[in-house]
Design a protein around this motif. Structure first.
Motif, PDB file in Angstrom:
ATOM      1  N   ALA A  15      56.019  36.431  35.728  1.00  0.00           N
ATOM      2  CA  ALA A  15      56.594  35.710  36.639  1.00  0.00           C
ATOM      3  C   ALA A  15      56.219  34.251  36.218  1.00  0.00           C
ATOM      4  N   GLY A  16      55.163  33.949  35.742  1.00  0.00           N
ATOM      5  CA  GLY A  16      54.871  32.518  35.339  1.00  0.00           C
ATOM      6  C   GLY A  16      54.855  31.657  36.451  1.00  0.00           C
ATOM      7  N   GLY A  17      54.595  30.387  36.065  1.00  0.00           N
ATOM      8  CA  GLY A  17      54.590  29.386  37.043  1.00  0.00           C
ATOM      9  C   GLY A  17      53.404  29.571  37.975  1.00  0.00           C
ATOM     10  N   ALA A  18      53.683  29.599  39.356  1.00  0.00           N
ATOM     11  CA  ALA A  18      52.822  29.446  40.288  1.00  0.00           C
ATOM     12  C   ALA A  18      51.968  30.680  40.502  1.00  0.00           C
ATOM     13  N   ALA A  19      52.680  31.747  40.023  1.00  0.00           N
ATOM     14  CA  ALA A  19      52.031  33.314  40.164  1.00  0.00           C
ATOM     15  C   ALA A  19      50.893  33.197  39.149  1.00  0.00           C
ATOM     16  N   LEU A  20      51.063  32.575  38.013  1.00  0.00           N
ATOM     17  CA  LEU A  20      49.747  32.296  37.085  1.00  0.00           C
ATOM     18  C   LEU A  20      48.635  31.413  37.620  1.00  0.00           C
ATOM     19  N   THR A  21      49.171  30.231  38.428  1.00  0.00           N
ATOM     20  CA  THR A  21      48.026  29.567  38.793  1.00  0.00           C
ATOM     21  C   THR A  21      47.303  29.927  39.924  1.00  0.00           C
ATOM     22  N   GLN A  22      47.770  30.991  40.738  1.00  0.00           N
ATOM     23  CA  GLN A  22      47.255  31.463  41.747  1.00  0.00           C
ATOM     24  C   GLN A  22      46.689  32.820  41.363  1.00  0.00           C
ATOM     25  N   LEU A  23      46.493  33.273  40.093  1.00  0.00           N
ATOM     26  CA  LEU A  23      46.212  34.486  39.765  1.00  0.00           C
ATOM     27  C   LEU A  23      44.832  34.669  40.092  1.00  0.00           C
ATOM     28  N   TRP A  24      43.994  33.644  39.977  1.00  0.00           N
ATOM     29  CA  TRP A  24      42.297  33.933  39.977  1.00  0.00           C
ATOM     30  C   TRP A  24      42.146  34.629  41.459  1.00  0.00           C
ATOM     31  N   MET A  25      42.910  34.192  42.531  1.00  0.00           N
ATOM     32  CA  MET A  25      42.437  34.500  43.765  1.00  0.00           C
ATOM     33  C   MET A  25      42.536  36.220  43.736  1.00  0.00           C
ATOM     34  N   PHE A  26      43.641  36.643  42.970  1.00  0.00           N
ATOM     35  CA  PHE A  26      43.796  37.876  43.295  1.00  0.00           C
ATOM     36  C   PHE A  26      43.169  38.840  42.051  1.00  0.00           C
ATOM     37  N   ILE A  27      42.222  38.086  41.291  1.00  0.00           N
ATOM     38  CA  ILE A  27      41.147  38.770  40.573  1.00  0.00           C
ATOM     39  C   ILE A  27      39.770  38.760  41.195  1.00  0.00           C
ATOM     40  N   VAL A  28      39.466  37.416  41.793  1.00  0.00           N
ATOM     41  CA  VAL A  28      38.159  37.403  42.450  1.00  0.00           C
ATOM     42  C   VAL A  28      37.867  37.964  43.822  1.00  0.00           C
ATOM     43  N   ALA A  29      39.028  37.789  44.527  1.00  0.00           N
ATOM     44  CA  ALA A  29      39.023  38.424  46.008  1.00  0.00           C
ATOM     45  C   ALA A  29      38.830  40.062  46.073  1.00  0.00           C
ATOM     46  N   PRO A  30      39.663  40.825  45.223  1.00  0.00           N
ATOM     47  CA  PRO A  30      39.328  42.027  44.986  1.00  0.00           C
ATOM     48  C   PRO A  30      38.132  42.689  44.516  1.00  0.00           C
ATOM     49  N   LEU A  31      37.809  42.056  43.540  1.00  0.00           N
ATOM     50  CA  LEU A  31      36.475  42.394  42.944  1.00  0.00           C
ATOM     51  C   LEU A  31      35.181  42.119  44.049  1.00  0.00           C
ATOM     52  N   VAL A  32      35.263  41.065  44.585  1.00  0.00           N
ATOM     53  CA  VAL A  32      34.342  40.817  45.496  1.00  0.00           C
ATOM     54  C   VAL A  32      34.280  41.968  46.614  1.00  0.00           C
ATOM     55  N   GLY A  33      35.529  42.321  46.958  1.00  0.00           N
ATOM     56  CA  GLY A  33      35.570  43.391  48.272  1.00  0.00           C
ATOM     57  C   GLY A  33      35.383  44.770  47.798  1.00  0.00           C
ATOM     58  N   GLY A  34      35.342  44.775  46.320  1.00  0.00           N
ATOM     59  CA  GLY A  34      34.926  46.276  45.702  1.00  0.00           C
ATOM     60  C   GLY A  34      33.756  46.529  45.757  1.00  0.00           C
ATOM     61  N   ALA A  35      32.832  45.193  45.411  1.00  0.00           N
ATOM     62  CA  ALA A  35      31.549  45.136  45.339  1.00  0.00           C
ATOM     63  C   ALA A  35      30.742  45.377  46.646  1.00  0.00           C
ATOM     64  N   LEU A  36      31.566  44.758  47.838  1.00  0.00           N
ATOM     65  CA  LEU A  36      30.913  44.734  49.164  1.00  0.00           C
ATOM     66  C   LEU A  36      31.055  45.933  49.628  1.00  0.00           C
ATOM     67  N   ALA A  37      32.313  46.884  49.248  1.00  0.00           N
ATOM     68  CA  ALA A  37      32.460  48.278  49.718  1.00  0.00           C
ATOM     69  C   ALA A  37      31.276  49.104  49.242  1.00  0.00           C
ATOM     70  N   ALA A  38      30.911  48.940  47.831  1.00  0.00           N
ATOM     71  CA  ALA A  38      29.782  49.751  47.147  1.00  0.00           C
ATOM     72  C   ALA A  38      28.584  49.498  47.926  1.00  0.00           C
ATOM     73  N   VAL A  39      28.202  48.254  48.330  1.00  0.00           N
ATOM     74  CA  VAL A  39      26.848  48.129  49.007  1.00  0.00           C
ATOM     75  C   VAL A  39      26.996  48.593  50.572  1.00  0.00           C
ATOM     76  N   VAL A  40      27.910  48.418  51.236  1.00  0.00           N
ATOM     77  CA  VAL A  40      28.030  49.073  52.582  1.00  0.00           C
ATOM     78  C   VAL A  40      28.238  50.447  52.456  1.00  0.00           C
ATOM     79  N   HIS A  41      28.632  50.998  51.526  1.00  0.00           N
ATOM     80  CA  HIS A  41      28.936  52.422  51.295  1.00  0.00           C
ATOM     81  C   HIS A  41      27.394  53.236  50.987  1.00  0.00           C
ATOM     82  N   SER A  42      26.561  52.496  50.200  1.00  0.00           N
ATOM     83  CA  SER A  42      25.383  52.960  50.045  1.00  0.00           C
ATOM     84  C   SER A  42      24.357  52.956  51.144  1.00  0.00           C
ATOM     85  N   ILE A  43      24.827  52.248  52.432  1.00  0.00           N
ATOM     86  CA  ILE A  43      24.258  52.036  53.400  1.00  0.00           C
ATOM     87  C   ILE A  43      24.740  53.188  54.413  1.00  0.00           C
ATOM     88  N   THR A  44      25.810  53.286  54.447  1.00  0.00           N
ATOM     89  CA  THR A  44      26.325  54.178  55.344  1.00  0.00           C
ATOM     90  C   THR A  44      26.508  55.677  55.000  1.00  0.00           C
TER      91      THR A  44
END
Length: 254
Positions: A210-239
């Protein structure tokens, strides 16, 4: 007639780590997820709408869960692999190999989809092409903070469900059903918000083409899912108890 499902034990899982099949499965699975599910948005979104796109993601992941789940676990998502790593179901070396296979597979799937899309007269691919976005690239014009929270929570649900319904790396039995349903539900909510990533590999491939803004905003869709995945692992270990990582308690015979 009962169909016996293949569920590898710990020794079998360790032996698979030295073989190419799990990595090939993750590469192929991510390629197919991007081509078919993102392809539903790029090629058929006008005809099938949000519901159709959401079902395409859910059904594709469901099919992959049954076809490659017994081989690699059908992670096809770096956030899921991160959750598995933090849950101690795979080691760091294997997780890195999975991440590479998933990202390369996502790019390959996007390349194939781009090749098909270019054969459609008048189809817009520049800065769109099934990529994710916020601000003026979001149907709801959500800001960066809102997009980050949304992607974190949506990914949390996906990874939490995967960890909850599986006991090892492999997806067996009916494990794939709630995972596919969860991904479809996530897309019903997320498509108007960010286009729904919840998967860095799914976002990287389309953004490159796609290029353009899709690349400049890509960081969001790398960082946020990884943080969400890590948080899920932590909560799962509790529940949830962790029989796969903790030794069984010796019975009291006294």
């Amino acid at each position: 007639m009962q169909v016996k499902q293949f569920q590898p034990d710990s020794a079998q899982l360790r032996s698979l780590e030295d073989k190419p099949q799990p990595l090939a499965a993750e590469f192929l699975g991510t390629l197919l997820l991007v081509f078919f599910a993102v392809g539903a948005a790029v090629l058929a979104g006008e005809y099938i709408g949000t519901l159709g796109i959401a079902l395409a993601f859910g059904f594709t992941l469901l099919a992959l869960a049954y076809s490659i789940g017994p081989i690699s676990g059908a992670h096809v998502n770096p956030a899921v692999t991160l959750g598995m790593l933090l849950a101690r179901r795979i080691d760091l070396e294997m997780a890195v190999k999975y991440w590479i296979a998933q990202i390369v597979g996502g790019i390959a799937g996007a390349a194939l989809l781009f090749l098909v899309a270019k054969q459609v007269p008048g189809l817009q691919t520049s800065e769109t092409f099934g990529s994710n976005g916020f601000g003026d690239r979001s149907a709801l014009h959500i800001n960066a903070a809102g997009a980050f929270i949304a992607e974190l929570v949506l990914t949390f649900l996906l990874v939490y469900v995967v960890l909850a319904v599986t006991h090892k790396v492999a997806v067996v039995g009916f494990d794939g059903l709630p995972i596919g349903i969860a991904l479809a539900t996530i897309h019903l909510i997320g498509i108007p918000v960010t286009g729904t990533s919840v998967n860095p590999a799914r976002s990287i491939g389309p953004a490159i083409f796609a290029g353009g803004a899709a690349l400049t905003q890509l960081w969001m869709f790398i960082v946020a899912p990884l943080v969400g995945g890590a948080l899920a692992a932590v909560v799962h270990s509790i529940t949830h108890p962790q029989p796969n990582t903790q030794p069984a308690k010796e019975p009291d015979v006294g």
